[in-house]
Scaffold this motif. Structure first.
Motif, PDB file in Angstrom:
ATOM      1  N   LYS A   1       0.946  -1.076   0.051  1.00 12.29           N
ATOM      2  CA  LYS A   1       0.057   0.065  -0.033  1.00 12.29           C
ATOM      3  C   LYS A   1       0.857   1.374   0.092  1.00 12.29           C
ATOM      4  CE  LYS A   1      -4.179  -2.044   1.311  1.00 12.29           C
ATOM      5  NZ  LYS A   1      -4.237  -3.017   2.337  1.00 12.29           N
ATOM      6  N   ASP A   2       2.367   1.083   0.313  1.00 13.07           N
ATOM      7  CA  ASP A   2       3.192   2.337   0.283  1.00 13.07           C
ATOM      8  C   ASP A   2       2.935   2.943  -1.174  1.00 13.07           C
ATOM      9  OD1 ASP A   2       5.436   3.730   0.108  1.00 13.07           O
ATOM     10  OD2 ASP A   2       6.605   2.420   1.578  1.00 13.07           O
ATOM     11  N   PRO A   3       2.681   4.063  -1.020  1.00 15.59           N
ATOM     12  CA  PRO A   3       2.834   5.088  -2.363  1.00 15.59           C
ATOM     13  C   PRO A   3       4.039   4.851  -3.157  1.00 15.59           C
ATOM     14  CG  PRO A   3       2.084   6.535  -0.697  1.00 15.59           C
ATOM     15  CD  PRO A   3       2.678   5.113  -0.005  1.00 15.59           C
ATOM     16  N   LEU A   4       5.119   4.618  -2.566  1.00 14.14           N
ATOM     17  CA  LEU A   4       6.320   4.155  -3.279  1.00 14.14           C
ATOM     18  C   LEU A   4       6.149   2.955  -4.109  1.00 14.14           C
ATOM     19  CD1 LEU A   4       9.364   5.191  -4.316  1.00 14.14           C
ATOM     20  CD2 LEU A   4      10.217   4.254  -1.992  1.00 14.14           C
ATOM     21  N   PHE A   5       5.788   2.047  -3.367  1.00  7.54           N
ATOM     22  CA  PHE A   5       5.551   0.649  -3.954  1.00  7.54           C
ATOM     23  C   PHE A   5       4.391   0.831  -5.215  1.00  7.54           C
ATOM     24  CE2 PHE A   5       3.242  -3.226  -4.967  1.00  7.54           C
ATOM     25  CZ  PHE A   5       4.353  -4.134  -4.992  1.00  7.54           C
ATOM     26  N   LEU A   6       3.428   1.583  -5.073  1.00  6.73           N
ATOM     27  CA  LEU A   6       2.531   1.819  -6.093  1.00  6.73           C
ATOM     28  C   LEU A   6       3.231   2.346  -7.234  1.00  6.73           C
ATOM     29  CD1 LEU A   6      -0.679   2.787  -3.977  1.00  6.73           C
ATOM     30  CD2 LEU A   6      -0.354   0.638  -5.070  1.00  6.73           C
ATOM     31  N   ASN A   7       4.099   3.429  -7.012  1.00  5.14           N
ATOM     32  CA  ASN A   7       4.678   4.114  -7.957  1.00  5.14           C
ATOM     33  C   ASN A   7       5.814   3.084  -9.028  1.00  5.14           C
ATOM     34  OD1 ASN A   7       5.321   6.118  -9.936  1.00  5.14           O
ATOM     35  ND2 ASN A   7       7.243   6.938  -8.555  1.00  5.14           N
ATOM     36  N   PHE A   8       6.607   2.252  -7.985  1.00  9.01           N
ATOM     37  CA  PHE A   8       7.356   1.096  -8.523  1.00  9.01           C
ATOM     38  C   PHE A   8       6.449   0.373  -9.458  1.00  9.01           C
ATOM     39  CE2 PHE A   8       9.176  -3.025  -8.154  1.00  9.01           C
ATOM     40  CZ  PHE A   8      10.245  -2.980  -8.807  1.00  9.01           C
ATOM     41  N   GLN A   9       5.419  -0.127  -8.981  1.00  8.44           N
ATOM     42  CA  GLN A   9       4.571  -0.728  -9.829  1.00  8.44           C
ATOM     43  C   GLN A   9       4.182  -0.242 -11.063  1.00  8.44           C
ATOM     44  OE1 GLN A   9       2.998  -4.421  -8.748  1.00  8.44           O
ATOM     45  NE2 GLN A   9       3.206  -4.288 -10.628  1.00  8.44           N
ATOM     46  N   LYS A  10       3.687   0.833 -11.171  1.00 11.66           N
ATOM     47  CA  LYS A  10       3.324   1.696 -12.268  1.00 11.66           C
ATOM     48  C   LYS A  10       4.393   1.632 -13.120  1.00 11.66           C
ATOM     49  CE  LYS A  10       1.611   6.424 -13.577  1.00 11.66           C
ATOM     50  NZ  LYS A  10       2.688   6.906 -13.535  1.00 11.66           N
ATOM     51  N   VAL A  11       5.542   2.068 -12.915  1.00  7.70           N
ATOM     52  CA  VAL A  11       6.958   2.181 -13.804  1.00  7.70           C
ATOM     53  C   VAL A  11       7.121   0.465 -14.386  1.00  7.70           C
ATOM     54  CG1 VAL A  11       9.372   2.665 -13.857  1.00  7.70           C
ATOM     55  CG2 VAL A  11       7.805   4.083 -12.538  1.00  7.70           C
ATOM     56  N   LEU A  12       7.056  -0.357 -13.386  1.00  6.52           N
ATOM     57  CA  LEU A  12       7.257  -1.671 -13.833  1.00  6.52           C
ATOM     58  C   LEU A  12       6.381  -2.059 -14.777  1.00  6.52           C
ATOM     59  CD1 LEU A  12       9.375  -4.079 -13.166  1.00  6.52           C
ATOM     60  CD2 LEU A  12       7.538  -4.961 -11.851  1.00  6.52           C
ATOM     61  N   ASN A  13       4.966  -1.897 -14.420  1.00  7.85           N
ATOM     62  CA  ASN A  13       3.846  -2.285 -15.379  1.00  7.85           C
ATOM     63  C   ASN A  13       4.233  -1.476 -16.992  1.00  7.85           C
ATOM     64  OD1 ASN A  13       2.653  -3.452 -13.471  1.00  7.85           O
ATOM     65  ND2 ASN A  13       0.812  -2.178 -13.043  1.00  7.85           N
ATOM     66  N   GLU A  14       4.642  -0.251 -16.820  1.00  2.47           N
ATOM     67  CA  GLU A  14       4.580   0.294 -18.122  1.00  2.47           C
ATOM     68  C   GLU A  14       5.762  -0.153 -18.802  1.00  2.47           C
ATOM     69  OE1 GLU A  14       5.098   4.500 -16.926  1.00  2.47           O
ATOM     70  OE2 GLU A  14       2.885   4.802 -16.534  1.00  2.47           O
ATOM     71  N   SER A  15       6.854  -0.377 -18.094  1.00  2.00           N
ATOM     72  CA  SER A  15       8.118  -1.019 -18.808  1.00  2.00           C
ATOM     73  C   SER A  15       7.750  -2.310 -19.564  1.00  2.00           C
ATOM     74  CB  SER A  15       9.305  -1.051 -17.682  1.00  2.00           C
ATOM     75  OG  SER A  15       9.305   0.164 -16.998  1.00  2.00           O
ATOM     76  N   CYS A  16       7.015  -3.289 -18.505  1.00  2.00           N
ATOM     77  CA  CYS A  16       6.684  -4.690 -19.262  1.00  2.00           C
ATOM     78  C   CYS A  16       5.751  -4.339 -20.409  1.00  2.00           C
ATOM     79  CB  CYS A  16       6.299  -5.425 -18.108  1.00  2.00           C
ATOM     80  SG  CYS A  16       7.518  -5.969 -16.830  1.00  2.00           S
ATOM     81  N   ILE A  17       4.805  -3.437 -20.356  1.00  2.00           N
ATOM     82  CA  ILE A  17       3.937  -3.444 -21.620  1.00  2.00           C
ATOM     83  C   ILE A  17       4.805  -2.847 -22.691  1.00  2.00           C
ATOM     84  CG2 ILE A  17       2.034  -1.895 -22.567  1.00  2.00           C
ATOM     85  CD1 ILE A  17       0.711  -2.274 -19.855  1.00  2.00           C
ATOM     86  N   LYS A  18       5.702  -1.986 -22.569  1.00  2.00           N
ATOM     87  CA  LYS A  18       6.642  -1.458 -23.653  1.00  2.00           C
ATOM     88  C   LYS A  18       7.165  -2.735 -24.318  1.00  2.00           C
ATOM     89  CE  LYS A  18      10.018   2.109 -24.144  1.00  2.00           C
ATOM     90  NZ  LYS A  18      11.053   2.766 -23.490  1.00  2.00           N
ATOM     91  N   LEU A  19       7.949  -3.434 -23.302  1.00  2.00           N
ATOM     92  CA  LEU A  19       8.672  -4.598 -23.686  1.00  2.00           C
ATOM     93  C   LEU A  19       7.903  -5.431 -24.516  1.00  2.00           C
ATOM     94  CD1 LEU A  19      11.220  -5.368 -20.915  1.00  2.00           C
ATOM     95  CD2 LEU A  19      11.805  -4.127 -22.873  1.00  2.00           C
ATOM     96  N   ALA A  20       6.634  -5.752 -24.172  1.00  2.00           N
ATOM     97  CA  ALA A  20       5.590  -6.909 -24.587  1.00  2.00           C
ATOM     98  C   ALA A  20       5.039  -6.534 -25.917  1.00  2.00           C
ATOM     99  CB  ALA A  20       4.359  -7.065 -23.740  1.00  2.00           C
ATOM    100  N   LYS A  21       5.144  -5.146 -26.136  1.00  2.00           N
ATOM    101  CA  LYS A  21       4.831  -4.825 -27.583  1.00  2.00           C
ATOM    102  C   LYS A  21       5.856  -4.947 -28.438  1.00  2.00           C
ATOM    103  CE  LYS A  21       1.071  -1.266 -26.479  1.00  2.00           C
ATOM    104  NZ  LYS A  21       0.617   0.101 -26.805  1.00  2.00           N
ATOM    105  N   GLN A  22       7.240  -4.597 -27.973  1.00  2.00           N
ATOM    106  CA  GLN A  22       8.116  -4.614 -28.821  1.00  2.00           C
ATOM    107  C   GLN A  22       8.084  -6.166 -29.232  1.00  2.00           C
ATOM    108  OE1 GLN A  22      11.858  -3.005 -27.812  1.00  2.00           O
ATOM    109  NE2 GLN A  22      10.666  -1.557 -26.292  1.00  2.00           N
ATOM    110  N   ILE A  23       7.915  -6.970 -28.235  1.00  2.00           N
ATOM    111  CA  ILE A  23       8.136  -8.553 -28.620  1.00  2.00           C
ATOM    112  C   ILE A  23       7.195  -8.782 -29.713  1.00  2.00           C
ATOM    113  CG2 ILE A  23       7.537 -10.902 -27.787  1.00  2.00           C
ATOM    114  CD1 ILE A  23       8.734 -10.204 -25.069  1.00  2.00           C
ATOM    115  N   VAL A  24       6.019  -8.349 -29.699  1.00  2.00           N
ATOM    116  CA  VAL A  24       5.138  -8.903 -30.745  1.00  2.00           C
ATOM    117  C   VAL A  24       5.310  -8.172 -31.998  1.00  2.00           C
ATOM    118  CG1 VAL A  24       2.542  -8.534 -31.260  1.00  2.00           C
ATOM    119  CG2 VAL A  24       3.088  -9.147 -28.806  1.00  2.00           C
TER     120      VAL A  24
END
Lengths: 392, 392
Positions: free
Chosen positions: A237-260
């Motif tokens: 619930k830590d806002p810092l974790f939420l921010n980390f999760q957000k950055v990680l999500n965005e990065s993984c979506i970016k990589l996933a799109k690149q893979i496709v």
């Protein structure tokens, strides 16, 4: 500009597993032990390295290094394959001066071929002396197989950094980690929080992509944290974790799109969003059904707005739908509304699809409030070429 | 030599639904009412004709005629599509002088396009006067879409005859009737026995084939009996019924294999048999998983004995397997035994696959005593061409 990450070093080497004699070995190494979390293929036909890494994850081991070879998957290789994983760990641990169970192993390439351990040893030996924080791109390049380009990223905030690279190309299908991906961060957190973060990110990125509906024997997404950031995250619930999760999500979506988009022979990205579903899982399942349709993929390859082929795939899962309620939009053009075809300018849409690198399909089931997205690519003659014209 | 069947007449016509202006309408007509049984697509996105035929089946209607048009699937066409089915029944019933609910309707072709009823009427009008017991091949030809050859058969014993024709080509995947198929017999039996016979036959033939893993909106297998044979079958234990079932099974398997071999662009038949499963359904599911793998299909297209791609698909279903027990044979050559790769002559097997029209994969799971077979075809550049190079 690439961002280095305190404690992490990278290297690449050439074992000779690839016929092209291109680099086929990558080492990720950390000066200090890292918290380790990961997601693995759900295929029951698994390479021994997957089992080994899963065992270390279960033991909550701290990790110092990852050895990745491309050109040989060391899958379907029986007891000898298990020994090859152990031997690789031994060789690497010795040379890197770390413990045997601090080394993760990954392989990608042809299935059913025993690893040549002499080649492997020579490759590791040549790579270890060249470990360097700056060799990130070289490592990212060495894990590629039929990929056309390196897929990597680095992102940072004042509190943490994340860097990572991945490979994809063929045998890409959801319900698994889907490919090889290595993520590194410095944000301080427990293994369980790191695992939660990678599960969430994989679930909305790598688990929603399909190149050819074939599920690999070797896939994994691994995240390491060296816990050196000045901040520590203690709860999800830590806002810092939420921010980390957000950055990680965005990065993984970016990589996933690149893979496709780098799917074997792929020329166009297909992004399918299904809304109005009863659950997010239902929405994703139907989105994946469309994104992995050979017929629809061929249509998009020809820039043909043949939405009927997408419509047909909506009814093929075990999710209950009502065809008289369904709306479909292709690139925001309404083509099917309440179960009826809509007259639209086919020539205009054809030209629009032809011009762009990607196409968007939006389906509204009007059964609930949940939605989900899947990514696919077109099916091309080059895909057939890639996968038929070479001899194992 | 083709065998005519007492009471049945056939005709073909041209409505103009196909851009090629080839015949696109077939009529099957019987002088006397026929017992009717059938199997339909399980896709929830269904053409209105499927619902109409299912309703008549439920009402246990005797049938006099089937009107089949190719070039337009009349699927995803909403209420207007339902009206088109009713109007087609009306036009046909009038011209054939039969009752409205004695007419079955079938359509195949592009999805999401409204039927031009003027064209349909003109087609039926031109075809009706040419109804003739000998026009069987013409009707079989008129239902084709991208098929390269007519798929039909006729078989007879002293007690009964069965004749039939089918079309396939694209959007072929199991768990459904899989394509259009019309079977006619004279053997006297109840609707429930006829339904039992067609269920059994479809289950071991059309339900085990895959061209592209795309499930159609319009598929059906229909069987009619005019009940004119001198013998009557009263129970499913009657040796005559068992013989009828045997002939029907063989005929449907023959047609199913022809459909696969005529898959869009297909050049090679892939026949996968999985044995040692706990249930027949498990065996079939894994066989289908292999037979529909894009990567394995590409390998076979290149005559590449890349059994690893087949192995990877064994673990992708929800059927539990033990990779260390599995044996795989490619064209009777052992390539994987007890989870270990077997050294084999790759060049010899490559040459053998290259020479033949088909390839056999045998998998033994060693978990039980049941087995099952699935049929697929290779994936070719021509498939991509077929499905991308035309504009809807």
């Amino acid at each position: 500009m690439f961002m280095t990450l305190n404690s992490f070093q990278f290297s690449s080497g050439t074992c000779g597993f690839k016929k092209t004699k291109k680099p086929d070995l990558a080492i990720i190494y950390s000066n200090i032990p890292c918290t380790y979390a990961g997601v693995f293929t759900t295929n029951q036909i698994r390479a021994a390295c997957v089992d080994e890494n899963k065992a270390l994850l279960k033991k909550k081991k701290k990790i110092r290094a990852i050895i990745v070879n491309s050109g040989n998957a060391n899958a379907c290789t029986g007891e000898k394959g298990v020994q090859s994983v152990k031997n690789t760990q031994k060789i690497a641990a010795n040379l890197l001066k770390v413990k045997l169970d601090e080394v993760l192993i990954a392989s990608t390439g042809a299935i059913g071929v025993q690893l040549d351990m002499q080649k492997m040893e020579a490759g590791i030996k040549s790579a270890v002396p060249r470990l360097n924080p700056e060799n990130f791109k070289g490592a990212a390049k060495a894990i590629l197989t039929t990929d056309r380009f390196v897929k990597s990223f680095s992102m940072g905030t004042k509190d943490f950094k994340i860097i990572g690279f991945t490979k994809g190309a063929g045998m890409i299908h959801p319900n698994m980690a889907t490919m090889l991906c290595y993520l590194m961060t410095d944000l301080k957190m427990s293994q369980s929080l790191l695992q939660e973060a990678v599960n969430t990110a994989v679930n909305i990125s790598f688990n929603n992509i399909s190149v050819d509906a074939d599920m690999s024997t070797n896939d994994m997404v691994i995240i390491l944290s060296n816990n050196t950031s000045h901040r520590e995250v203690k709860t999800s619930k830590d806002p810092l974790f939420l921010n980390f999760q957000k950055v990680l999500n965005e990065s993984c979506i970016k990589l996933a799109k690149q893979i496709v988009l780098d799917g074997e022979g792929a020329q166009k990205l297909i992004e399918v969003t299904v809304s109005g579903a009863k659950t997010e899982e239902n929405a994703k399942l139907i989105a994946r059904s469309i994104a992995s349709s050979n017929l629809f993929k061929c249509a998009i390859h020809g820039s043909d707005p043949n939405w009927g082929r997408a419509a047909a795939k909506i009814g093929c899962t075990n999710i209950k739908v009502n065809q008289n309620k369904i709306d479909i939009l292709l690139n925001n053009t309404s083509v099917f509304r309440n179960g009826n075809p809509v007259a639209f300018n086919k020539v205009k849409l054809n030209k629009e699809i032809k011009k762009k690198k990607g196409v968007r399909v939006n389906v509204n089931l009007k059964l609930g409030k949940k939605s989900g997205t899947a990514f696919g690519c077109d099916l091309t003659k080059e895909y057939v070429n890639f996968n038929s014209a070479y001899f194992t």
